[in-house]
Scaffold this active site. Sequence first.
Site, short mmCIF file in Angstrom:
data_model
loop_
_atom_site.label_atom_id
_atom_site.label_comp_id
_atom_site.label_asym_id
_atom_site.label_seq_id
_atom_site.Cartn_x
_atom_site.Cartn_y
_atom_site.Cartn_z
N TYR A 26 0.32 15.09 7.49
CA TYR A 26 -0.27 14.71 6.20
C TYR A 26 -0.02 15.81 5.18
O TYR A 26 -0.17 17.00 5.47
CB TYR A 26 -1.78 14.50 6.35
CG TYR A 26 -2.50 14.31 5.03
CD1 TYR A 26 -2.70 13.05 4.49
CD2 TYR A 26 -2.97 15.42 4.30
CE1 TYR A 26 -3.35 12.88 3.27
CE2 TYR A 26 -3.61 15.26 3.08
CZ TYR A 26 -3.80 13.99 2.57
OH TYR A 26 -4.41 13.83 1.36
N GLU A 54 -0.30 12.07 -2.53
CA GLU A 54 -0.56 12.08 -1.10
C GLU A 54 0.61 11.47 -0.34
O GLU A 54 1.09 10.40 -0.71
CB GLU A 54 -1.85 11.29 -0.83
CG GLU A 54 -2.28 11.23 0.60
CD GLU A 54 -3.56 10.44 0.77
OE1 GLU A 54 -4.64 11.07 0.82
OE2 GLU A 54 -3.50 9.20 0.83
#
Length: 353
Positions: free
Chosen positions: A74, A162
């Site tokens: 991530y 993101e």
Amino acid sequence: MSNRAKGDVVKAEIHAGGRGKGGGVKIAKSAEEAGELAGKILGMQLVTHQTGPEGQKVQRLLVEETLPIERELYLGIVLDRASAAPVFMASAAGGMEIEEVAAKDPKAILKEYIDPAVGFQVFQARKLAFGLGLKPEQINQAVQFMTALYHAYVESDASLCEINPFITTTDGRLFALDAKMNFDDNALFRHKEIKELRDISEEDPLEVEASKYSLNYIKLDGNIACMVNGAGLAMATMDIIQYAGGMPANFLDVGGGASAEQVENAFRILLSDKNVKAVLINIFGGILRVDTLANGVIEAARKIGITLPVVLRLEGTNVEKGREILRDSGFNFIVAETMKDAAEKVVAAAGGR
């Protein structure tokens, strides 16, 4: 679309996460199977933990090649209000909702705070890359990836960038497999190309309607509609409604300089929510005078033919004149003295706790 042995991934493109768990992401082994899956997903009402029980209709799909995934990671950048600076986050627990990771194991999220005056530094990117446990030969590639993500964040005036998952492949490559970006509405005048990407079919119709009149409106799940001037007062109003045992149906900030027409449109939008059982109007009149608000409320009540109970807590400029206008309106408005009093009255009017 080519017929690959590796297959294709068919993804529902809606403005919500958790699509895979909801059945909106499927892997096809052939072009024919991809077509079949696309036919099933397109048009479905996809329900995820972010859409609510009503779900969202799938109107667009993304079809892409599958990759030999080794690890799912991530990467994300968001403005941290506590430190008044952007923070670059990375985690080895990719493929999951980052909120879920933060709740279960906060230490699993690596953070590097960015000084806006100097920007994201190479040593910070290398620190994150090593923290993710990337192989030595992948470090420089990861640094370039992270640096590019930071530049995208800054140059697009984003509030969130993101990549989830950020993957490594079995042959050592790095890919952004899925991404999400949020933009600062106040900066969109600098980004016409981004503004044109807005898809109102993915937004709540009442929120779209409110945006036409420069009203800050967000629909919620309760049954007490709120009309307030000022974001801070609006948040406090929602809190005190819940403290009194009720549930707010919305956040609505009409702004400090709202006109009678804006107030009228705000009232109409509030009452368009079928869940609403009562309305609380909480106004501290500074720039927005109380008599202006009163005229807007009465005009809206006349046009709409309001039958729901309306509780008003008014203070500020021309408050006595505003109260007089409401008293002489012919409508049975409920007037409260304090916020606590207003919350208790509107909760009772909506049917109690």
